[in-house]
Design an enzyme around this catalytic site. Structure first.
Site, PDB file in Angstrom:
ATOM      1  N   HIS A  81       0.834  -1.193   0.000  1.00 44.24           N
ATOM      2  CA  HIS A  81       0.000   0.000   0.000  1.00 44.24           C
ATOM      3  C   HIS A  81       0.866   1.239   0.000  1.00 44.24           C
ATOM      4  O   HIS A  81       1.828   1.342   0.757  1.00 44.24           O
ATOM      5  CB  HIS A  81      -0.899   0.006   1.252  1.00 44.24           C
ATOM      6  CG  HIS A  81      -1.834   1.170   1.279  1.00 44.24           C
ATOM      7  ND1 HIS A  81      -3.070   1.138   0.678  1.00 44.24           N
ATOM      8  CD2 HIS A  81      -1.697   2.409   1.780  1.00 44.24           C
ATOM      9  CE1 HIS A  81      -3.659   2.307   0.829  1.00 44.24           C
ATOM     10  NE2 HIS A  81      -2.854   3.104   1.492  1.00 44.24           N
ATOM     11  N   ASP A 160     -14.509   2.923   8.017  1.00 42.20           N
ATOM     12  CA  ASP A 160     -13.487   3.779   7.406  1.00 42.20           C
ATOM     13  C   ASP A 160     -14.059   4.600   6.258  1.00 42.20           C
ATOM     14  O   ASP A 160     -13.691   5.755   6.072  1.00 42.20           O
ATOM     15  CB  ASP A 160     -12.302   2.958   6.895  1.00 42.20           C
ATOM     16  CG  ASP A 160     -11.285   3.853   6.192  1.00 42.20           C
ATOM     17  OD1 ASP A 160     -10.719   4.718   6.891  1.00 42.20           O
ATOM     18  OD2 ASP A 160     -11.094   3.741   4.973  1.00 42.20           O
ATOM     19  N   ARG A 167     -13.196  13.047   7.106  1.00 45.69           N
ATOM     20  CA  ARG A 167     -11.853  13.620   7.316  1.00 45.69           C
ATOM     21  C   ARG A 167     -11.418  14.446   6.125  1.00 45.69           C
ATOM     22  O   ARG A 167     -10.804  15.504   6.271  1.00 45.69           O
ATOM     23  CB  ARG A 167     -10.838  12.491   7.551  1.00 45.69           C
ATOM     24  CG  ARG A 167     -10.987  11.831   8.908  1.00 45.69           C
ATOM     25  CD  ARG A 167     -10.193  10.543   8.960  1.00 45.69           C
ATOM     26  NE  ARG A 167      -8.781  10.769   8.695  1.00 45.69           N
ATOM     27  CZ  ARG A 167      -7.972   9.878   8.132  1.00 45.69           C
ATOM     28  NH1 ARG A 167      -8.423   8.689   7.771  1.00 45.69           N
ATOM     29  NH2 ARG A 167      -6.714  10.156   7.921  1.00 45.69           N
ATOM     30  N   SER A 182      -7.017   3.768   9.445  1.00 45.82           N
ATOM     31  CA  SER A 182      -7.713   3.752   8.158  1.00 45.82           C
ATOM     32  C   SER A 182      -7.059   2.751   7.207  1.00 45.82           C
ATOM     33  O   SER A 182      -7.720   1.889   6.619  1.00 45.82           O
ATOM     34  CB  SER A 182      -7.680   5.163   7.559  1.00 45.82           C
ATOM     35  OG  SER A 182      -8.110   5.162   6.222  1.00 45.82           O
ATOM     36  N   LYS A 186      -8.291  -1.707   6.580  1.00 45.63           N
ATOM     37  CA  LYS A 186      -8.675  -2.255   5.278  1.00 45.63           C
ATOM     38  C   LYS A 186      -7.786  -3.447   4.898  1.00 45.63           C
ATOM     39  O   LYS A 186      -8.258  -4.420   4.313  1.00 45.63           O
ATOM     40  CB  LYS A 186      -8.602  -1.151   4.209  1.00 45.63           C
ATOM     41  CG  LYS A 186      -9.728  -0.118   4.379  1.00 45.63           C
ATOM     42  CD  LYS A 186      -9.613   1.035   3.402  1.00 45.63           C
ATOM     43  CE  LYS A 186      -8.613   2.050   3.872  1.00 45.63           C
ATOM     44  NZ  LYS A 186      -8.661   3.351   3.178  1.00 45.63           N
TER      45      LYS A 186
HETATM   46  N1  URA Z   1      -5.159   6.437   2.712  1.00 40.77           N
HETATM   47  C1  URA Z   1      -6.133   5.865   3.436  1.00 40.77           C
HETATM   48  O1  URA Z   1      -6.736   4.885   3.007  1.00 40.77           O
HETATM   49  N2  URA Z   1      -6.459   6.384   4.616  1.00 40.77           N
HETATM   50  C2  URA Z   1      -5.841   7.468   5.120  1.00 40.77           C
HETATM   51  O2  URA Z   1      -6.172   7.881   6.201  1.00 40.77           O
HETATM   52  C3  URA Z   1      -4.826   8.062   4.363  1.00 40.77           C
HETATM   53  C4  URA Z   1      -4.487   7.512   3.166  1.00 40.77           C
END
Ligand code: URA
Ligand code: CA
Length: 442
Positions: A81, A160, A167, A182, A186
C-alpha cells in the site's frame, strides 16, 4: 455509554477505552451517530492524539466493522500500500513480478483522489478490464494466477468509508492514529498476512516532513506487528513523479514498457525494492538480495509480463495490450512543452503536476466525472537535468489543442529552474521493520 461522554473524554485528552472506541466505530458504520458528532470527535483525536493501545483498538474495531476475509490463496496473502503519489505505478510493475516469483498478491486499490492517481482508474483503461469482482472470484484469481488487483469492496471496513469521507472535508486527514487505523483496518479486513507499506516523503506527500513520514511508518509497523502480521514500511521520496508517465493509459504503458525491458529508471528501481520486501515479508525469499535476484530473473525472462497478461485475461481484459501498447486508448493531440529558459531543473511541484493531469481529464473534479483514460503527459526531464531554452520538458497527450494550450502553463508553473547544478531527488529514505529503522541513501 453515550457519544457525549466520549467527546468529553477526548476533548480533555484522556485515552478512550476499547468499549468507547467500539461504540463510536459501530455508530460510524451503522449511521447511528450523526456527522457533526463524528467530526467533532475526529478533530479531538487530530488535536489530542491517541496512544498506541487506542490506535490498535481503533484499527481492530474498524477492521471488524464489515466483512473479514480469510482467503485460501495457496500461500501467504501479501499486499502493498502506498500513501499516495503522482506517476506512481509501482503496483502494476511489482504485482506481476512478485506473482511470477511465487508470491500471492491480494491487492485492493483505490481510485484517484485529489491530485493523486488511482490504480483502479489506470487498470480500467485496458479494454474490457473488470475491477469490481465478487470476493470469491478475486480470491480464486489470486490462487490460480498469483495476483489480482480490484477496487475496495464496500463490505470491507465500512466505518473507514464514512470516517475517511468526513476527514477529507474537515482537515483531519493528517493524524497518525487516524491514518494508521484507516489503512491497516482495510488491509486486515481483506485478509493480508504480509503487508509492505510505501510511505511517501517530500512535496506532495501526506505528511509534511521526513520525520513525520518516518513516525507514521513506525506507528503502522508497530500496530501491524502487534496484530500478528509480517509488516515492513519503506519511506520513499515523492519530490517528482516516480515514473515519467502521468495519466491512466500512459501509466499502464510505462508499466508494460518496464516489464518488457524497454524502460528503466526510478519507477523500476522503487518497484523492485518494494517487490523484494514483499517476497521477504511473505517468506518466499529469505533475504532482500535473494528476492531482488528472483525479481530480476522474472523481469529478464519475460515471466513478469506473462503474469500481467494472465491477470488481465482473468479479469476480463484484452491482454494484447501487453504486446502492442498502441491498443491502449490514445489521445488525439500530442503537444510539446518547451523550456523558456536555460537552467537546471531544481524543483518539481508534484501536486501542481497531478492537478494539471486531473484538469486534462485524467482525474475527477467532482465525484461523478467520467475520466478520459487517454490523456496525461510524459515528463522528458527529471530533477537535476540541465535544459536549454526550447528543449522539450514534457509531452502532453491531450483531448484537444485548446486543452493542451491551457495545460502548458500549468506544467511550466510546476517546474523551477536554477543556475547552479541541482542534486537528483532522493528515491529511498528508510526501511522500517519491527526491529528498527535502517537509513537508506539512494
Ligand atoms: N489512505 C487511506 O486509506 N487512509 C488514510 O487515512 C490516508 C491515506
Ligand atoms: Ca511531489
Amino acid at each position: 455509554m453515550d457519544i457525549i461522554s466520549i467527546l468529553e473524554d477526548k476533548k480533555r485528552g484522556r485515552a478512550l477505552s476499547r468499549e468507547q472506541i467500539a461504540y463510536f466505530v459501530k455508530g460510524a458504520a451503522d449511521g447511528s451517530i450523526p456527522d457533526y458528532q463524528l467530526t467533532a470527535l475526529l478533530m479531538a483525536i487530530r488535536l489530542n492524539g491517541m496512544d498506541a493501545r487506542e490506535t490498535a483498538d481503533l484499527t481492530m474495531e474498524m477492521a471488524a466493522s464489515g466483512h473479514m476475509l480469510d482467503p485460501d490463496v495457496g500461500g501467504v496473502p501479501v499486499d502493498k500500500h502506498s500513501t499516495g503519489g503522482v506517476g506512481d505505478t509501482t503496483t502494476l510493475v511489482l504485482a506481476p513480478l512478485v506473482a511470477a516469483c511465487g508470491g500471492k498478491v491480494l491487492k485492493m486499490s483505490g481510485r484517484g483522489l485529489g491530485h493523486t492517481g488511482g490504480t483502479i482508474d489506470k487498470l480500467e483503461s485496458i479494454p474490457g478490464m473488470r475491477v469490481e469482482l465478487p470476493e470469491e472470484v478475486f480470491v480464486s484469481i489470486v490462487r490460480c494466477v498469483g495476483c489480482a488487483v480490484v477496487g475496495q469492496s464496500p463490505q470491507l471496513a465500512p466505518a473507514d468509508k464514512r470516517l475517511y469521507a468526513l476527514r477529507d472535508v474537515t482537515a483531519t486527514v493528517d493524524s497518525i492514529p487516524l491514518i494508521v487505523s484507516s489503512i491497516l483496518s482495510k488491509k486486515f479486513a481483506a485478509g493480508a498476512k504480509a503487508i509492505v507499506l510505501d510511505v511517501k516523503a517530500g512535496s506532495g506527500a501526506i505528511m509534511p516532513t521526513l520525520e513525520a513520514s518516518i513516525d507514521l511508518a513506525k506507528a503502522m509497523v508497530d500496530i501491524g506487528s502487534h496484530a500478528g502480521r509480517k509488516i515492513i514500511a519503506v519511506v520513499s521520496g515523492m519530490e517528482e513523479p516516480l515514473g515519467s508517465h502521468v495519466g491512466n493509459a500512459l501509466e499502464v504503458k510505462e508499466a508494460i514498457d518496464i516489464l518488457s525491458g524497454r524502460a528503466a529508471g526510478p519507477l523500476k528501481r522503487v518497484s523492485l525494492f518494494l517487490g523484494s520486501q514483499m517476497l521477504v515479508a511473505s517468506g518466499v525469499a529469505e533475504t532482500e538480495e535473494e528476492a531482488l535476484a528472483m525479481l530480476n530473473d522474472a523481469l529478464n525472462s519475460g515471466a513478469g509480463l506473462q503474469k500481467l497478461k494472465e491477470m488481465i485475461t482473468a479479469q476480463g481484459g484484452d491482454c494484447r495490450v501487453c504486446d502492442d501498447v498502441s491498443l491502449l486508448p490514445q489521445a488525439p493531440v500530442l503537444y510539446p512543452v518547451k523550456a523558456r529558459q536555460d537552467g537546471y531543473l531544481a524543483h518539481v511541484n508534484g501536486t501542481v503536476l497531478g492537478l494539471a493531469a486531473q484538469r486534462m481529464g485524467a482525474g475527477r473534479i467532482s465525484k461523478t466525472d467520467i475520466i478520459d483514460p487517454a490523456v496525461g503527459f510524459v515528463m522528458e526531464k527529471r530533477i537535476g537535468d540541465f535544459v536549454k531554452t526550447g528543449d522539450v520538458v514534457c509531452t502532453l497527450h491531450a483531448a484537444s489543442q485548446q486543452n493542451a494550450k491551457e495545460t502548458e502553463q500549468r506544467i511550466l508553473d510546476a517546474l523551477t529552474f536554477a543556475n547552479e547544478p541541482a542534486p537528483k531527488a532522493r528515491l529511498l529514505y528508510a526501511l522500517v521493520k519491527p526491529e528498527g529503522v535502517t537509513e537508506l541513501s539512494e
